[in-house]
Scaffold this motif. Sequence first.
Motif, PDB file in Angstrom:
ATOM      1  N   THR A  84     -16.666  -7.523   5.115  1.00 32.05           N
ATOM      2  CA  THR A  84     -15.477  -6.683   5.316  1.00 32.05           C
ATOM      3  C   THR A  84     -14.594  -6.607   4.086  1.00 32.05           C
ATOM      4  O   THR A  84     -13.682  -5.779   4.032  1.00 32.05           O
ATOM      5  N   ASP A  85     -14.824  -7.474   3.090  1.00 35.05           N
ATOM      6  CA  ASP A  85     -14.046  -7.384   1.853  1.00 35.05           C
ATOM      7  C   ASP A  85     -14.391  -6.133   1.057  1.00 35.05           C
ATOM      8  O   ASP A  85     -13.624  -5.716   0.187  1.00 35.05           O
ATOM      9  N   PRO A 102      -6.624   4.030   3.042  1.00 42.83           N
ATOM     10  CA  PRO A 102      -6.576   2.614   2.670  1.00 42.83           C
ATOM     11  C   PRO A 102      -5.403   1.912   3.337  1.00 42.83           C
ATOM     12  O   PRO A 102      -4.503   2.532   3.903  1.00 42.83           O
ATOM     13  N   GLY A 103      -5.452   0.596   3.247  1.00 41.97           N
ATOM     14  CA  GLY A 103      -4.370  -0.193   3.807  1.00 41.97           C
ATOM     15  C   GLY A 103      -4.884  -1.431   4.517  1.00 41.97           C
ATOM     16  O   GLY A 103      -6.063  -1.784   4.454  1.00 41.97           O
ATOM     17  N   SER A 104      -3.981  -2.108   5.191  1.00 41.75           N
ATOM     18  CA  SER A 104      -4.312  -3.320   5.945  1.00 41.75           C
ATOM     19  C   SER A 104      -4.367  -2.972   7.434  1.00 41.75           C
ATOM     20  O   SER A 104      -3.436  -2.347   7.973  1.00 41.75           O
ATOM     21  N   TYR A 105      -5.439  -3.379   8.082  1.00 40.20           N
ATOM     22  CA  TYR A 105      -5.642  -3.081   9.500  1.00 40.20           C
ATOM     23  C   TYR A 105      -5.837  -4.383  10.283  1.00 40.20           C
ATOM     24  O   TYR A 105      -6.355  -5.372   9.747  1.00 40.20           O
ATOM     25  N   GLN A 106      -5.448  -4.335  11.544  1.00 38.82           N
ATOM     26  CA  GLN A 106      -5.647  -5.484  12.430  1.00 38.82           C
ATOM     27  C   GLN A 106      -6.248  -5.010  13.742  1.00 38.82           C
ATOM     28  O   GLN A 106      -5.698  -4.153  14.429  1.00 38.82           O
ATOM     29  N   ARG A 160      -8.023  -9.268  10.958  1.00 39.51           N
ATOM     30  CA  ARG A 160      -7.326  -8.442   9.960  1.00 39.51           C
ATOM     31  C   ARG A 160      -8.250  -8.235   8.758  1.00 39.51           C
ATOM     32  O   ARG A 160      -8.924  -9.167   8.306  1.00 39.51           O
ATOM     33  N   PHE A 161      -8.248  -7.031   8.229  1.00 39.78           N
ATOM     34  CA  PHE A 161      -9.041  -6.725   7.042  1.00 39.78           C
ATOM     35  C   PHE A 161      -8.339  -5.620   6.262  1.00 39.78           C
ATOM     36  O   PHE A 161      -7.470  -4.904   6.780  1.00 39.78           O
ATOM     37  N   ASN A 162      -8.733  -5.490   4.983  1.00 43.24           N
ATOM     38  CA  ASN A 162      -8.147  -4.502   4.085  1.00 43.24           C
ATOM     39  C   ASN A 162      -9.176  -3.442   3.743  1.00 43.24           C
ATOM     40  O   ASN A 162     -10.376  -3.733   3.634  1.00 43.24           O
ATOM     41  N   SER A 197     -10.036  -0.516   0.901  1.00 35.72           N
ATOM     42  CA  SER A 197      -9.730  -0.044  -0.441  1.00 35.72           C
ATOM     43  C   SER A 197     -10.029   1.442  -0.550  1.00 35.72           C
ATOM     44  O   SER A 197     -10.634   2.052   0.320  1.00 35.72           O
TER      45      SER A 197
END
Length: 573
Positions: free
Chosen positions: A294-295, A363-367, A392-394, A396
Amino acid sequence: MRRSNKKQLTRGPGIRLGVGLYGLCFIFVLLGLATITRASELNASVDRDKIAIDETVNLRLRYSGDESGGQPDFELLEKDFDILSRQQSNQYRVINGRAESFVEWTLSLAPKREGELMIPSLHYKDQVSNAIPIAVSEPQSRPEDSERKVFLEVELDKSKVYVQEQLLVDVRLYTTIGLHDIATQPLQVTGAHVEKVNEQRYERKLNGTSYAVYELTYAVFADSSGQLTIPALAYAAVAGRRDPFSLFNRNSQRLRLRSLAKTVEVLPKPDRYSGAHWLPATSLGIVQSWSQDTDTFAVGEPITRILTVRGEGLRAAQLPPLPKLDVEGLKTYPDQPQQEDQTGPDGVTGSRIETTAIVATRPGSYQLPAITLTWWDTKNHQQRATQLPAFRFNVSGSAAPAAPSQEAGTLQTLVPGTPSLEVQDHFWRNLAIAALASNLLWLLYFYHLRRQHIRANGQAVPKNPRPHKSYGSSAVKRAVDSGNPRHIQQAILNWLHTRWPQVESATLADATRQLGFEELDELQELLGAALYQQPPRPLPMGKIQGLVERLMDRRAGHNGEAEEAEALPKLFG
């Protein structure tokens, strides 16, 4: 006179002799007919008329008379008895100078229930046998284990269960002698789901005696509360040496074994249970996995999320569906859930696997929210909850820029997390509106002058000018003909960039959000399902072609406006 008298004397004895021979023949014929009539009969007999439910009775059916093949219809016996074996023999014998022939059938019968049963009358060659009553009682007291050579045992792992909870039933056949041709009766329980989960053979010593054990294990799930009856089971086997060169195997003995019925109390769902779904299990777990790291999650690239729910003591059909994923900025393509049951000595372990393809549109941070399942611990008799924590993952990449032109009077859409815009001064807002209105009036005025100039020169003004052929229109058609969803997606995106240069987006999803075309949104959904779902969903080519044609029609309207807009600057030349 003497001569005539002499003739009479010589003829008289001859007449008497002829009469005697005819009379004897007539008497023999009558005796033969009487013998045949008397010999044609069908008789039935049994070795005993009082047996226990776990014992057998031998029925002997004899037909005396002319035998020309065939046999009686024994289906009437199967109403109250199981036919374990059936033998037929033909015999011919002479007793005191009298010849006798008959055919005999010997059947080994096992009763199906207790009570007063009846061996019915059987029919063969217009003859009817006599009916025989049989009294069937409860099983007799059994000897000690060390004295039994073959016996059947049924064991339950619980005496009380909750409704829909797993109950394990072990059926064991013990023997100290050689058995073959073992016929087992499958377990069937009224008001419950039954599934065979294990089969094994091993040795066990009871009271100093070694037994070979053949064991079957069943998982039983009661449908409702109350009393649940595990019925008696009947097994059949052949004891003794099997001789392949013998037609009758006279050294073997056919056995029939019967177990005892058992009763289980089924408890209802506890009142203190508060879960949305009733899940009685020994354990319950949720596992999450991803198709890739997920990175490396980027905008527009699919990633697959796999959720697996496993319940020990539960069938897969009992596991509920998981909550649907609904997170802003994420497109989801769920696949059909997979259900699987694994069986073993401990019963059934059910699994439910849900697979979802996820595509981020910005893009962004999701939970992803946490998932909680409430279940009932059947070992400790208490309510428990299993939770998959929030994840939670980011993502790009870069989001597509917003469309440069907006309808008058609309406000800019705010991205969640950005600060609110300050209220602008009314003077500057009104000034901007006035400037836009003034420019629009001037454009309309020069457009009107241009049309009058064309009419004065005798040129016709086309109502629907045909759009010029540009890059992408033919490419879209070729891509649709190929049936490749990725080629179709890229061709439509290139075509959109050609016809609407203001659309600057890297993905079809962003272009769809900017333009807001209904057919474009449907195309993006169908193509995404074909590209990102596992397994991919086939493309409905008829619908794809229809949506592309509608999109071309919409393009024609916009293209006409574009050509008219291109003609306006010539008025200034």
